[in-house]
Design an enzyme around this catalytic site. Structure first.
Site, short mmCIF file in Angstrom:
data_model
loop_
_atom_site.label_atom_id
_atom_site.label_comp_id
_atom_site.label_asym_id
_atom_site.label_seq_id
_atom_site.Cartn_x
_atom_site.Cartn_y
_atom_site.Cartn_z
N SER A 200 35.14 35.46 48.48
CA SER A 200 35.45 36.88 48.75
C SER A 200 36.37 37.50 47.71
CB SER A 200 36.01 37.04 50.16
OG SER A 200 35.05 36.64 51.12
N GLY B 243 31.68 34.60 51.34
CA GLY B 243 30.80 35.59 51.95
C GLY B 243 31.33 36.17 53.25
N HIS C 181 27.85 23.48 45.32
CA HIS C 181 28.20 24.65 46.13
C HIS C 181 28.14 24.26 47.60
CE1 HIS C 181 28.17 28.63 47.90
NE2 HIS C 181 28.61 29.09 46.74
N ASN D 9 27.70 34.35 40.98
CA ASN D 9 26.68 33.54 41.67
C ASN D 9 25.81 34.49 42.47
OD1 ASN D 9 25.17 31.75 43.14
ND2 ASN D 9 26.85 31.09 44.48
N GLU E 4 36.51 26.57 46.32
CA GLU E 4 35.88 27.56 47.20
C GLU E 4 36.05 27.14 48.65
OE1 GLU E 4 32.84 30.13 44.98
OE2 GLU E 4 31.77 28.50 45.96
N GLU F 54 27.10 25.72 50.11
CA GLU F 54 25.83 26.01 50.80
C GLU F 54 24.83 24.90 50.55
OE1 GLU F 54 25.32 29.98 49.23
OE2 GLU F 54 27.08 30.61 50.39
N LYS G 240 23.24 33.83 44.11
CA LYS G 240 22.59 33.17 45.25
C LYS G 240 21.09 33.55 45.27
CE LYS G 240 26.91 33.45 47.73
NZ LYS G 240 27.60 32.92 48.88
C1 PEP Z 1 30.02 32.14 46.18
O1 PEP Z 1 28.85 32.49 46.28
O2 PEP Z 1 30.30 31.07 45.66
C2 PEP Z 1 31.04 33.04 46.69
C3 PEP Z 1 32.30 32.74 46.48
O3 PEP Z 1 30.61 34.15 47.38
P1 PEP Z 1 31.50 35.44 47.80
O4 PEP Z 1 32.22 35.90 46.56
O5 PEP Z 1 30.49 36.44 48.27
O6 PEP Z 1 32.45 35.01 48.85
#
Ligand code: PEP
Length: 252
Positions: free
Chosen positions: A212, A173, A95, A9, A167, A97, A11
């Protein structure tokens, strides 16, 4: 045995100038990992470039969101048909976000997943709890509520055309991944909830972990019994890291 799937992803990152080097490296690496499905979810404006560079490669691609509406007066939104025009195979829906910043409800996420499936796109449906919810002992109640909205909108029989991504919001992040025990507990609970509706669908359901994931923790996470891959944010922007996660999935 379920196949492993590693989805990146990006982003709101990337540029016309820097994307080709990353895409070429990822595609070349993906070709060496025949047992793992690799894909990147890029910003909408880069999809024509991504399509041109990845067509015929071992790496699939997709988008980070889609409208539940087919067409019409929905300024700023992008439809399933438009993503199909761009050769997308996948789309992320729900997601955290987008749930947090754009107020996307469980019902709306379910509607987006349904629209994607009806348009022959595979939705990567994200769910997960906030830190406050985890600390209040509400993790399973939250993810079950989010999953139930998807099951209601999509119907369990169509879940083989979807992918779930657990997630935890506090792990995205932050550099702080959930522990293997936390991940396995939630993945097993999600699978069991789907299995209660349809055992065969539950057993085959692909459930990714996101939050992460990096080369240093990928092997342990990918080796968990109910983890079928990863949704990778930051590490998907570094070809070597993303491919190391793919290699971990291949060996786990
Ligand atoms: C994500 O963007 O869904 C994500 C899990 O980001 P990260 O791997 O940076 O934590």
């Amino acid at each position: 045995m379920r196949n492993k799937f590693i989805a990146g992803n990006w982003k709101m990152q990337g540029s016309l100038a820097t994307n080709p080097a990353l895409l070429h490296s990822v595609a070349a690496g993906a070709a060496t990992l025949p047992t793992v499905t690799m894909a990147v979810m890029t910003p909408f404006p880069y999809l024509p470039q991504v399509q041109a560079l990845l067509a015929g490669s071992a790496c699939a691609w997709g988008a980070q969101d889609v409208s539940e509406e087919a067409a019409g007066a929905f300024t700023g939104e992008v439809s399933v048909a438009m993503l199909q025009d761009m050769g997308c195979r996948y789309v992320i829906v729900g997601h955290s976000e987008r749930r947090a910043r754009h107020g996307e409800s469980d019902a709306r996420v379910g509607a987006k997943a349904r629209a994607a499936i009806e348009g022959a796109l595979i939705p990567i449906i994200c769910l997960g709890e906030t830190l406050a919810q985890r600390e209040a002992g509400e993790t399973l109640a939250v993810v079950h509520r989010q999953l139930d909205a998807v099951l209601e909108a999509v119907g369990v029989r169509r879940m083989p055309q979807a992918v779930l991504a657990y997630e935890p919001v506090w792990a995205i992040g932050t550099g702080r991944s959930a522990t293997p025990a936390q991940v396995q507990e939630v993945h097993a609970a999600l699978r069991s909830r789907v299995s209660n509706a349809d055992w065969v669908v539950g057993a085959g359901l692909q459930i990714l972990y996101g939050g992460s994931v990096k080369p240093s923790n990928a092997l342990e996470l990918m080796g968990l019994p109910d983890v079928d891959g990863a949704l990778v944010g930051g590490a998907s922007l570094v070809a070597d890291d993303f491919l190391d996660i793919g290699r971990a999935a291949a060996t786990a």
